[in-house]
Design an enzyme around this catalytic site. Structure first.
Site: not given
Length: 255
Positions: A94, A155, A182-183, A204-205
């Site tokens: 990645k 994040g 992301a986001g 992830n977050t």
């Protein structure tokens, strides 16, 4: 979903950072049903001191997707990818090349440069990019077979800030596997991405920092499946005016 010739059933890719404990991470991975987890080389250090963490991930049965997180130049990203290939024994990478320290937006110029170098070296590159059509074209020309446009800054949990741009990317690259990266903050964000026709979501977050990471992982998996089925079912177009579900023709006339 085919990713560099590998068939993947789950449309959820999961990051492995910031979890409260290794046990919670393992439970979240199981609850999500993911087949691919990302890991930064900084977690699994080059001297092998993070071997225990890697072994725990290996035991989940998931495929490891190393990440060049935190790299700010093409040279740094390429070097990190080369170390990751040695450490994790995979040519999947990645690719992140960060251009702005506040919003963590990709440096698309360095990203394309690094993607071309790594593709020439035999890497299977998963580029974290913006939702720009021209950048997408350049990445494909550089050898990438997957595009990973952002939904919002990493994040941030803002969801899809520009769904129209993502919709345009999907229409412009209909045959290219596309993963929103992301986001994503809530299950509804993940469902929306899949409703746009995206092939998968990487997050992830939203899971790691949730009050209940395991519950959130399960919720994200369900939302992604719902969004995917919704897209396949060909939803109705939005309309500017109301349309009665019961037609006027045939109604009884009361004197």
């Amino acid at each position: 979903m085919q990713l560099y010739g590998t068939e993947v059933s789950s449309a959820l890719l999961l990051g492995t950072a910031q979890y409260p404990s290794p046990a919670v991470l393992r439970e979240a991975i199981a609850a999500s049903g993911t087949e691919i987890v990302t890991v930064s080389l900084r977690r699994e250090t080059a001297d092998g001191s993070g071997a225990g963490f890697f072994e725990q991930l290996r035991q989940t049965g998931c495929r490891i997707l190393p990440n060049t997180a935190g790299c700010h130049t093409a040279t740094e990203a390429v070097t990190t990818a080369q170390m990751a290939r040695e450490l994790f024994a995979t040519d999947w990478i990645k690719l992140e090349v960060i251009g702005h320290s506040d919003n963590l937006q990709p440096d698309v110029f360095a990203l394309v440069e690094a993607a071309r170098i790594l593709s020439d070296e035999g890497f299977k590159v998963f580029p974290y990019t913006t939702d720009d059509l021209v950048v997408g074209e350049r990445l494909l020309e550089a050898g990438c077979e997957v595009l990973m446009p952002w939904g919002a800054p990493i994040g941030s949990g803002q969801g899809l800030r520009n769904p129209d741009a993502l919709r345009a990317m999907r229409a412009h690259f209909p045959e290219v596997p596309m993963i929103v990266d992301a986001g994503i903050g809530r299950p509804s964000d993940a469902a929306q991405a899949m409703e746009l026709g995206m092939d998968a979501v990487l997050l992830n977050t939203a899971v790691a920092k949730a009050g209940d990471p395991v519950g959130m992982a399960r919720a994200m998996a369900l939302a992604i499946e719902a969004g995917r089925e919704g897209h396949r079912a060909d939803p109705i177009d939005r309309r500017d005016m109301a349309v009665p579900s019961t037609p006027i023709l045939g109604l009884a006339e009361l004197a």
